[in-house]
Design a protein around this motif. Structure first.
Motif, short mmCIF file in Angstrom:
data_model
loop_
_atom_site.label_atom_id
_atom_site.label_comp_id
_atom_site.label_asym_id
_atom_site.label_seq_id
_atom_site.Cartn_x
_atom_site.Cartn_y
_atom_site.Cartn_z
N TYR A 43 -10.67 -3.22 -13.48
CA TYR A 43 -9.22 -3.35 -13.37
C TYR A 43 -8.72 -4.52 -14.20
N GLU A 286 2.56 -6.81 -12.23
CA GLU A 286 1.34 -6.34 -11.56
C GLU A 286 1.06 -7.20 -10.32
N ARG A 289 3.47 -6.34 -7.67
CA ARG A 289 3.10 -5.06 -7.08
C ARG A 289 2.01 -5.27 -6.03
N GLN A 293 2.24 -4.39 -2.13
CA GLN A 293 1.20 -3.55 -1.54
C GLN A 293 0.63 -4.21 -0.29
N MET A 303 7.65 -0.76 2.02
CA MET A 303 7.66 -0.24 0.65
C MET A 303 9.05 0.12 0.16
N LYS A 310 10.79 -6.00 -6.39
CA LYS A 310 9.95 -6.57 -7.44
C LYS A 310 10.66 -6.51 -8.80
N PHE B 71 -3.25 4.65 -0.60
CA PHE B 71 -2.32 4.94 -1.70
C PHE B 71 -1.68 3.66 -2.21
N GLU B 72 -1.23 3.75 -3.47
CA GLU B 72 -0.45 2.65 -4.04
C GLU B 72 0.69 3.23 -4.84
N ASP B 73 1.78 2.49 -4.88
CA ASP B 73 2.92 2.90 -5.68
C ASP B 73 2.67 2.53 -7.14
N THR B 84 -3.98 1.19 -11.62
CA THR B 84 -4.17 1.41 -10.19
C THR B 84 -5.41 2.26 -9.94
#
Lengths: 347, 390
Positions: A43, A286, A289, A293, A303, A310, B71-73, B84
């Protein structure tokens, strides 16, 4: 505490990294960059490659906008031209990557020369609109010249190879991207110590005085467009070998704006700032995010209202930079460095 | 000595227990477009998929295994989606992944095929992803856009009066989504004895559609099929066409077949038709009843109606679970290769009314039904039985 920096030879005076401290810093940075791919996860490597490619493209834009003062809203399109040229050279002509990537750079360079033509007659906002037209036209060409670009489906490319070694993972592509980034950043830093580069700065500061000093405005501006697009084209070429697929939807206007955000946040007219900007603009969303999360785990409904947050936070950060530090991250970095040089004395 | 032996034994047992537990848990990861341009469907897709997995756990559908949904957005951004995907694969090691777009499917393909090798479902109906040669780990949750056109064309051909060739116009957007089925559909129309009399291209969200409608008026088609839009400019086109006195039947594919479009069109929805790969939430079938019951219990606030994207998510969950069930029942290890092999064994599978009988060929299930708007009731009603493409 650093009390002075005495130069005893001309070579010292011309050095890019002038103090032992900055040379040591560079060495540490390079060592870290070399170690990074061996310790980072997939990642992080993916993000690092993305940052590297964007940094190369943003360097190009900073040469044009930050150093020469010619605004461009079509930079993503030049990245696209480079990407398509590279992909076509690789798939149709079967060129290896060490030829196809420079070919992408050169084709983008020519495209830049054409788009740069009006820059002699128009400036500022008018030029912004002219380059915006280039963005739209190139995007249309990518989509509709199906015979060459593969239309909406785009082109698939095999991984880059060198002597039987395939750059087929993000870890391997990393060396390609950051090798070229180092080379191109070094080239850009040196550019502004040559006649051509100084002419760019002169044109930015006042084009009429530059002309009176004997600088050929037309040639200089076209040159800036060409060098800038060359960088974009190289970034595009790397993008192709990184993503292994190129589609018209990869180079939208929003990417052009993102490049502008990078050089504004990083610092217009600085090489260091461009790199900071590319890191900031790619990684901060990122990071935000990841925060949203994490918050979702606490409350699943978070969410719906955190996700738009963001964007707002990111926007506010950019506005904050413009207001509180118009010279960008590069200036903040210099200030921090000065503070430690003079420590424990106040400046 | 016995002490050492005992503690070693205990440690071994504990280790065995943890591995057993790890094997008993199956992770399903999803990159969902909950925000961004696709948000109108993303939240529902996520809810549908997540709900079905929770439902499968409750019912114990995969014996001895607990399914975990993560899950992720992604904000409908290909780069974020790929990032992701890689993050989830590195941190959670799921055996099944769900993707947010056609773009992600294409971008992840080289590494999915060479490195990750997990089963991959997505929001996409792109014909390109339904090619086992280039995308051996991807599948489409139903028919591709080409198949959906095929179903509509077959319906048109069947209803045509003898000796008269039906005239069709394609109205699509200048995007991948819009152009995907067009080339194939033109060929297919020729085979079925249908004339494609016009092709009109418009921008997504266009407001002024006068030129486009005049083109339609010139061609006088019996049917117009929209592709590559969700809402605008479909209502604008239909309204303008009615103003010009055009007596054409307007048709759409999946994304423009939710009942929201009937509300938007009002009176003009009369005669509006299209293809839906799935049934509607309000239909009287056992599977839909079970879905409604689950929603009444778990999400009472949203139990009244769930849009088609929710059903798509739910159905994708069903396919995941069915592939898992077949793999586990065969006693094979749960991995991408075995799951895809299990997928290709799905034949005439009865979903209880979520869709028709499902058979996976070339990693897709080419089944769908033609529906027609009932303006008085504000819903879509079947105009045909389930249509299967060979």
């Amino acid at each position: 505490m650093l009390i002075g920096n005495f130069k005893e030879t001309y070579a010292d005076d011309e050095a890019l990294f002038r103090t032992p401290a900055s040379r040591a810093g560079l060495a540490v940075l390079l060592a870290a960059a070399l170690v990074f791919p061996f310790v980072a996860s997939d990642y992080l490597l993916y993000l690092a490659d993305l940052v590297g490619i964007f940094a190369i493209a943003a360097l190009g834009l900073n040469i044009l906008t930050g150093y020469t003062g010619q605004i461009s809203l079509g930079h993503a399109a030049f990245v696209g031209v480079g990407a398509y040229a590279t992909a076509i050279a690789a798939t149709r002509l079967g060129l290896p990557f060490w030829l196809s990537v420079p070919a992408g750079g050169l084709v983008a360079c020519l495209a830049g020369a054409v788009v740069g033509l009006p820059s002699l007659r128009i400036k500022g906002l008018y030029l912004a609109i002219a380059t915006l037209a280039a963005q739209v036209i190139f995007e249309w060409v990518f989509t509709n010249w199906t015979g060459v670009t593969g239309g909406i489906r785009g082109l698939n490319v095999e991984p880059a190879g060198l002597f039987g070694f395939a750059f087929d993972s993000d870890r391997r592509v990393y060396f390609l991207v950051f090798g070229l980034l180092a080379l191109l950043a070094y080239g850009a830093a040196n550019l502004f110590r040559t006649r051509v580069g100084r002419a760019f700065i002169a044109v930015r500061d006042r084009d009429i005085s530059a002309e009176l000093m004997g600088i050929d405005l037309f040639r200089t501006k076209i040159m800036a467009f060409m060098i800038s697009s060359f960088y974009a084209g190289i970034a595009g070429g790397l993008w192709v070998y990184f993503a292994r697929v190129v589609t018209p939807e990869s180079f939208p206007l929003s990417l052009s704006i993102q490049f502008l955000a990078m050089i504004i946040v990083g610092g217009l007219g600085t090489i260091k700032g461009t790199l900071f900007g590319a890191v900031f603009v790619t990684l901060v969303p990122e990071g935000l995010r990841a925060v949203t999360q994490a918050a979702t785990r606490l409350s699943p409904d978070a969410m719906s209202w955190l996700a738009p947050m963001k964007e707002i936070v990111f926007g506010a950060m950019i506005v904050g930079f413009l207001v509180f530090e118009p010279h960008g991250l590069a200036e903040i970095w210099s200030r921090v460095r000065r503070f430690f040089w003079l420590w424990p004395f106040p400046k | 000595m016995t002490k050492i032996l005992k503690s070693t034994l205990a440690a071994l047992l504990a280790a065995a227990a943890t591995t057993a537990l790890a094997q008993a848990e199956i992770k399903i990861g999803a990159c969902q477009p909950i925000t961004g341009r696709f948000a109108f469907a993303g939240g529902q897709l996520n809810a549908g998929l997540g709900d079905y997995i929770a439902y499968a756990n409750e019912q114990g559908l995969v014996k001895g295994k607990k399914l975990t949904y993560i899950f992720e957005d992604t904000g409908y951004d290909t780069e974020k989606a790929v990032a992701t995907f890689k993050k989830m694969m590195a941190q959670q090691h799921p055996v099944i992944m769900y993707g947010e777009s056609t773009g992600q499917g294409k971008a992840i393909a080289p590494e999915l095929n060479a490195k990750y090798k997990v089963m991959y479902g997505s929001t996409s109906f792109s014909s390109e992803l339904a090619d086992p040669k280039t995308h051996p780990y991807s599948f489409i949750s139903g028919p591709t856009y080409s198949d959906q056109f095929g179903i509509l064309l077959q319906y048109i051909a069947k209803g045509a009066t003898k000796g008269k060739r039906p005239k069709v116009a394609f109205f699509y957007s200048d995007t991948e989504f819009g152009k995907d089925p067009i080339a194939w559909a033109k060929k297919r129309a020729g085979e079925l004895g249908i004339d494609v009399v016009a092709e009109v291209v418009a921008k997504v969200g266009a407001v002024d559609v006068t030129t486009e409608v005049l083109n339609l008026k010139k061609a006088q088609p019996d049917f117009v099929i929209f592709q590559g839009f969700v809402m605008a400019p479909i209502p604008e086109v239909i309204r303008a066409a009615r103003d010009h006195g055009l007596k054409t039947t307007f048709m759409s594919t999946f994304w423009s077949m939710d009942k929201g479009i009937i509300e938007k069109l009002g009176e003009d929805a009369e005669g509006y038709m299209g293809v839906n790969p799935y049934g509607y939430y309000y239909e009287d079938t056992p599977a839909m009843a079970a879905m409604r019951k689950y929603n009444e219990r778990v999400h009472p606030a949203e139990a009244r109606y769930r849009p088609n994207s929710y059903i798509q998510g739910w159905f994708t969950g069903m396919v995941f679970v069915e592939a898992l069930r077949r793999t586990v029942a065969a006693g094979k290890p749960v991995n991408g290769d075995n799951l895809m092999a299990a997928l290709s064994t799905i034949k005439d599978w009865d979903t209880g009314g979520i869709t028709g009988k499902v058979t996976f060929v070339n990693n897709k299930a080419a089944v769908g039904r033609v529906y027609r708007a009932n303006v008085a009731k504000g819903i879509f009603e079947p105009a045909s039985d389930w249509i299967y493409l060979k």
